[in-house]
Enzyme design. Structure first.
Site, mmCIF file in Angstrom:
data_model
loop_
_atom_site.group_PDB
_atom_site.id
_atom_site.type_symbol
_atom_site.label_atom_id
_atom_site.label_comp_id
_atom_site.label_asym_id
_atom_site.label_seq_id
_atom_site.Cartn_x
_atom_site.Cartn_y
_atom_site.Cartn_z
ATOM 1 N N LYS A 105 0.815 -1.228 0.000
ATOM 2 C CA LYS A 105 0.000 0.000 0.000
ATOM 3 C C LYS A 105 0.838 1.263 0.000
ATOM 4 O O LYS A 105 0.447 2.274 -0.577
ATOM 5 C CB LYS A 105 -0.978 0.027 1.177
ATOM 6 C CG LYS A 105 -0.375 -0.235 2.517
ATOM 7 C CD LYS A 105 -0.688 -1.630 2.911
ATOM 8 C CE LYS A 105 0.113 -2.079 4.091
ATOM 9 N NZ LYS A 105 -0.091 -3.490 4.371
ATOM 10 N N GLU A 129 -5.377 -6.290 -4.624
ATOM 11 C CA GLU A 129 -6.447 -6.570 -3.661
ATOM 12 C C GLU A 129 -5.924 -6.635 -2.223
ATOM 13 O O GLU A 129 -6.553 -6.149 -1.278
ATOM 14 C CB GLU A 129 -7.127 -7.900 -4.031
ATOM 15 C CG GLU A 129 -8.329 -8.239 -3.211
ATOM 16 C CD GLU A 129 -9.445 -7.214 -3.356
ATOM 17 O OE1 GLU A 129 -10.044 -7.132 -4.428
ATOM 18 O OE2 GLU A 129 -9.698 -6.483 -2.374
ATOM 19 N N GLY A 134 -6.689 -6.708 4.092
ATOM 20 C CA GLY A 134 -6.353 -8.141 4.159
ATOM 21 C C GLY A 134 -7.192 -9.001 3.241
ATOM 22 O O GLY A 134 -7.174 -8.842 2.017
ATOM 23 N N GLU A 190 2.907 -4.429 10.617
ATOM 24 C CA GLU A 190 3.898 -4.231 9.572
ATOM 25 C C GLU A 190 5.282 -4.565 10.123
ATOM 26 O O GLU A 190 5.482 -4.601 11.343
ATOM 27 C CB GLU A 190 3.899 -2.759 9.126
ATOM 28 C CG GLU A 190 2.605 -2.308 8.482
ATOM 29 C CD GLU A 190 2.289 -3.110 7.229
ATOM 30 O OE1 GLU A 190 2.964 -2.955 6.223
ATOM 31 O OE2 GLU A 190 1.345 -3.932 7.269
ATOM 32 N N LYS A 205 -3.886 3.082 2.849
ATOM 33 C CA LYS A 205 -5.043 2.305 2.377
ATOM 34 C C LYS A 205 -6.200 3.227 1.995
ATOM 35 O O LYS A 205 -6.887 3.007 0.997
ATOM 36 C CB LYS A 205 -5.468 1.316 3.464
ATOM 37 C CG LYS A 205 -4.438 0.209 3.685
ATOM 38 C CD LYS A 205 -4.719 -0.554 4.961
ATOM 39 C CE LYS A 205 -3.768 -1.731 5.151
ATOM 40 N NZ LYS A 205 -3.854 -2.321 6.497
ATOM 41 N N GLY A 302 -2.839 -10.507 8.810
ATOM 42 C CA GLY A 302 -2.458 -11.916 9.017
ATOM 43 C C GLY A 302 -2.045 -12.548 7.693
ATOM 44 O O GLY A 302 -2.695 -12.324 6.667
HETATM 45 N N1 HSE Z 1 -0.334 -4.255 9.294
HETATM 46 C C1 HSE Z 1 -1.579 -4.263 8.621
HETATM 47 C C2 HSE Z 1 -2.695 -4.175 9.649
HETATM 48 C C3 HSE Z 1 -1.809 -5.520 7.843
HETATM 49 O O1 HSE Z 1 -2.457 -4.300 10.838
HETATM 50 O O2 HSE Z 1 -3.813 -3.952 9.226
HETATM 51 C C4 HSE Z 1 -1.397 -5.418 6.444
HETATM 52 O O3 HSE Z 1 -2.086 -4.433 5.757
#
Ligand code: HSE
Length: 423
Positions: A105, A129, A134, A190, A205, A302
């Site tokens: 992202k 996607e 996720g 991350e 995002k 995950g």
């Molecule tokens: N680290 C991100 C989260 C997951 O905790 O949403 C991957 O986008």
């Protein structure tokens, strides 16, 4: 493309290893369902300790450049993260005629424009996607199913790590550091978890979602964001007493043909659909002139879960005639930004004050002078511990900020008041 798809996998971290395992596990089913045979040809990973972890040693290389240059590779799956190295590799892959799947992202929110331009020039696909929410299939649904929905608002919870931490705080389970460590151990965070807690991950995002929803390129620089580092247990407790949960919310709106995007901790009422989204789950609410409201929710982080979104993109590429249309940049127009100061919201304000007669009148006078109307107020604690917790009626952010700045000048107010939006 059909028959066999040869994959060059870049990165064997949480999502990369999850993707490899999923391909091995589901290969037969995918072939039966789609007629496509998936074949991982290479795994590029610079951390040598990961070589051989759940995949044959012979697949590993430390040379990602060789993978994107290999004429036998059809699809490059980029799961290394970071911006500059990933950009250089994917640019090279596109020039070499590869299709691309990425979960990155930050790359898309910072340098997506040039990559999509190059994909158009080379007639190749970029699918992403897994970059948002996720396993929740939000990108494809927004681009395909919602194309005529007249979307004007996209908002929700798009970071699993912070939702996991806030849910634990809400239930009084563990402190901030321990919960963050648990989220890291579960593979939600991350590589650098400060991207999660600072709101930067959610901001990237939301830039991606806003670009799709409003067909205008929104970058990381266009998103005002704030994380959860300063949220105290008292904020969570007092919000709960007033009937709210605190969530890290991202919101993108089309206002007067201009775009406003923000990310920050906000109060959501106990009966709001977002209040029940717990743990690492994500949820995105789509509002449009033709659809009223649709919510998509599910695992937002995950490796095992996110790998399903990566796999779906690989299958979509394999099943597209020519290049399909999803490889095209969704941004065909260029809208201006709507300033945050003019956005209207209700606010939660927690302010430490001197506990004596007349203080409330002073505060009311400041809010009144900026036309900020108070909807409810309670006092918490007494003496040195006295705090006022207020909820305002909807008010422009500018008026709220002017009031907060002026409160800072009152000798009866201690420290800077905490303000949070109320959805
Ligand atoms: N680290 C991100 C989260 C997951 O905790 O949403 C991957 O986008």
């Amino acid at each position: 493309m059909s028959g066999s798809v040869r994959i060059g996998l870049l990165g064997f971290g949480t999502v990369g290893s999850g993707f490899y395992r999923l391909v091995q596990k589901e290969r037969g089913t995918i072939f039966e369902a789609t007629g496509v045979e998936l074949d991982v040809q290479w795994i590029a990973e610079t951390d040598l300790s990961k070589h051989g972890e759940g995949a044959p040693r012979g697949l590993f290389t430390t040379d990602a450049g060789a993978v994107v240059d290999d004429p036998d590779v059809d699809v490059v799956v980029e799961l290394i993260g970071g911006v500059d190295t990933a950009f250089a590799l994917l640019e090279r892959a596109l020039r070499n005629g590869k299709n691309i799947v990425t979960a990155n992202k930050q790359l898309l929110a910072n340098r997506g424009g040039p990559l999509f331009d190059l994909a158009r020039e080379t007639g190749r696909q970029i699918r992403y996607e897994a970059s948002v929410a996720g396993a929740v299939p939000i990108v494809k649904v927004m681009r395909e199913s919602m194309a005529g929905a007249g979307l004007h608002t996209v908002y929700g919870i798009v970071n699993g790590t912070t939702n996991y931490i806030l849910t634990a705080m809400q239930h009084g389970e563990g402190d901030y550091a321990a919960t963050l460590a648990a989220a890291q151990a579960l593979g939600y965070a991350e590589a650098d978890p400060s991207a999660d807690v600072s709101g930067a991950d959610a901001a990237a995002k939301m830039a991606i979602l806003a670009s799709i929803a409003f067909q205008s390129r929104i970058t990381m620089a266009d998103v005002a964001y704030e994380g959860i580092e300063d949220i105290q247990p008292q904020d969570v407790e007092q919000a709960a007493e007033l009937g709210f949960a605190i969530k890290l919310v991202g919101c993108a709106r089309l206002v007067d043909e201009r775009v406003n995007v923000w990310v920050g901790p906000a109060l959501v009422g106990r009966n709001h659909s977002l209040a029940s989204i717990s743990g690492s789950d994500n949820a995105v609410l789509l509002e449009g002139s033709e659809i009223d409201r649709i919510m998509l929710a599910g695992p937002g982080a995950g490796g095992r879960q996110t790998a399903t979104a990566v796999l779906a993109d690989v299958i979509s590429i394999a099943n597209s005639k020519e290049t399909g249309f999803l490889q095209q940049c969704s941004c065909y127009r260029s809208l201006g930004l709507f300033p945050n100061e003019d956005m209207v919201s209700a606010f939660f304000i927690r302010v430490r004050v001197e506990d004596r007669a007349g203080v409330l009148a002073q505060l009311s006078s400041v809010f009144g002078s900026h036309q900020v109307s108070i909807s409810s107020m309670i006092q918490k604690g007494h003496g040195d511990q006295a705090e006022l917790v207020l909820i305002t009626h909807p008010t422009p952010e500018r008026a709220l900020q002017l009031s907060i700045n002026e409160l800072g000048d009152l000798s009866s107010v201690r420290g800077r008041p905490r303000t949070l939006r109320v959805l």
